[in-house]
Write an enzyme that holds these catalytic residues in place. Structure first.
Site, PDB file in Angstrom:
ATOM      1  N   SER B 149       0.837  -1.197   0.000  1.00  0.00           N
ATOM      2  CA  SER B 149       0.000   0.000   0.000  1.00  0.00           C
ATOM      3  C   SER B 149       0.877   1.254   0.000  1.00  0.00           C
ATOM      4  O   SER B 149       1.639   1.458  -0.963  1.00  0.00           O
ATOM      5  CB  SER B 149      -0.958  -0.067   1.188  1.00  0.00           C
ATOM      6  OG  SER B 149      -1.994   0.873   1.043  1.00  0.00           O
ATOM      7  N   ASP B 225     -10.034  -5.523  -3.317  1.00  0.00           N
ATOM      8  CA  ASP B 225      -9.435  -4.507  -2.445  1.00  0.00           C
ATOM      9  C   ASP B 225     -10.313  -3.253  -2.466  1.00  0.00           C
ATOM     10  O   ASP B 225     -10.531  -2.659  -3.525  1.00  0.00           O
ATOM     11  CB  ASP B 225      -8.032  -4.214  -2.983  1.00  0.00           C
ATOM     12  CG  ASP B 225      -7.233  -3.265  -2.107  1.00  0.00           C
ATOM     13  OD1 ASP B 225      -7.831  -2.368  -1.474  1.00  0.00           O
ATOM     14  OD2 ASP B 225      -6.005  -3.418  -2.077  1.00  0.00           O
ATOM     15  N   HIS B 258      -7.295  -6.103   0.843  1.00  0.00           N
ATOM     16  CA  HIS B 258      -6.109  -5.270   1.124  1.00  0.00           C
ATOM     17  C   HIS B 258      -5.340  -5.744   2.357  1.00  0.00           C
ATOM     18  O   HIS B 258      -4.382  -5.102   2.776  1.00  0.00           O
ATOM     19  CB  HIS B 258      -6.595  -3.828   1.346  1.00  0.00           C
ATOM     20  CG  HIS B 258      -5.538  -2.760   1.197  1.00  0.00           C
ATOM     21  ND1 HIS B 258      -4.958  -2.460  -0.005  1.00  0.00           N
ATOM     22  CD2 HIS B 258      -4.961  -1.922   2.109  1.00  0.00           C
ATOM     23  CE1 HIS B 258      -4.072  -1.479   0.161  1.00  0.00           C
ATOM     24  NE2 HIS B 258      -4.049  -1.142   1.439  1.00  0.00           N
TER      25      HIS B 258
END
Lengths: 278, 278
Positions: B149, B225, B258
């Site tokens: 991320s 995600d 995620h």
């Protein structure tokens, strides 16, 4: 039987799900987690029940043990209950100590006020939860049981008392002889009252000496575990096991401590061990 | 250079250690973690630097990624720095938002008051930390970089700008185009000021378009995600990559989100990818 799904996450081709449900046994809302391997979309799979240690919830093992790669390969579901009843109505240790009350149900059925209303984790793990799991998920009734520390105590005592219900037993760093260690004496005396004779049915050493075991048992214990001598006492269990004909292995692992880093290092061995019997 | 060891834990035959040290770059005490595989007791090993995402510390990856089994097998050390400077003297987002300030250093060198004194994570990760690691631990100067991320953004931008320093780059769910997403615009405008021209040197899409890449790149992105379309924008990076001759693979993984459950499912692939080049 109504479940409330909290979350669902794909992992290693399978699913990690968390649920809450109203438990008739513990008379409160309980949370549990399940890992379903990819095979569960095609067929029913056997289940490993994992019992966590003091202070844990359903989340610790699922996030930290690194078990899903191997469980997905072997086609084993994993169910992780919480470690105690929860909620505003559930009494806790007077000093909010970590080793009694919330997060410390010790997988027994309390007989003493005020604990007996909710602290019925033995029956929850042995009866209510498997009934729910087997009714609601694509699993067989083939089961194994494992756990860590207080949960290792839970796995050993539950497995030894229910040899018809499980195929195999394992543990990491279990409290083997709670009638003779501080964690155990505190919990047993409060939950069960002051007569030590009543504590013996929740003591793995006493149960193994009395009943023996037809099931295979695998235990890993770190030699650098800070709780080894005062609380865990693996030698007590080794002494009892030596007096019997058992399929029993207790491995002392040099340098390893009490953490999930230790569990993650050997969880694949435990999954492979259970898979042989499931 | 003095280190303070916070902890040392055996895992998969190697060691997980945490340290604090006084950083000259971020002008505060920094914490980092290192995994040393068993091979490091006999020889120097290469290092994978892992950069974590928003809200994380050095601990998230080490506890949840399940990376040590494969890293121990391959003989790769892993170093995980914190995600920002820390401490009472370090300014935070005015509203304590999760996406700016503490836990959100964005792996850049801030130029704006009050951030510029401490928020120098780019230089910390590129220069100070590897210098320390290579001076104090049994490692070679062969390095790879990866992250998740915000840390995927860090890995891509740092790798692209330092192709002489790293052997390979990978990322999970990276912010690929921070000049065009809310997380990125908030961070870049605050840390670097309001001129978007100054933001481009911290944008993987812009850097790849401008400089190309001689290093192999592997990216995994979950299709489920929740940040995919608004924040991560992998298609922007795919479009830039398609215009160049690159060793570039971006895998869209159906059903994955995620979380670290996603990372754990594919971390072995990333370790094997880096091992080929280290």
């Amino acid at each position: 039987m109504s479940f409330n799904k909290i979350s669902e996450t794909k992992v290693f081709g399978g699913l990690h799900q968390r649920f809450t449900h109203q438990s008739t046994t513990t008379q409160c809302e309980m949370t549990f987690a399940i890992f379903l391997p990819p095979q569960a979309t095609q067929q029913s799979v056997p289940v490993l029940y994992w019992l966590s240690g003091l202070t844990c919830t359903d989340e610790n093992f699922m996030q930290k043990a690194g078990a899903f790669r191997k469980a997905a390969e072997l086609g084993i579901a994993i169910v992780a209950p919480d470690t105690s009843p929860r909620g505003d109505a559930v009494p806790d240790d007077n000093d909010n100590a970590y080793d009694f009350g919330l997060g410390a149900g010790f997988y027994l059925n309390a007989t003493q006020t005020p604990w007996k209303t909710h602290y019925q984790m033995y029956s929850y793990v042995v009866d209510e939860l498997p009934d729910l799991i087997e009714a609601q998920f694509p699993v067989t009734n083939r089961k194994a049981i494992s756990g860590h520390s207080m949960g290792g105590h839970g796995a050993l005592t539950i497995g030894l008392k229910n040899q018809d219900k499980y195929q195999s037993i394992s543990a990491f760093s279990p409290i083997t002889n709670p009638t003779e260690c501080p964690w155990g004496i505190k919990a047993l005396s409060n939950y069960l009252g002051n007569d030590p004779a009543l504590w013996q049915k929740y003591d793995a050493c006493k149960l193994l000496a009395k009943h023996g075991c037809q099931l295979p048992i695998l235990i890993d214990q770190g030699e650098a575990d800070g709780f080894l001598e005062e609380q865990l006492k693996p030698n007590h269990l080794i002494d009892v096991a030596a007096q019997q004909q058992l399929d029993f292995e207790l491995r002392m692992q040099a340098g390893y401590d009490h953490s999930y880093f230790f569990i993650s290092s050997f969880i694949d061995d435990h999954l492979a061990f259970h898979a042989k019997h499931l």
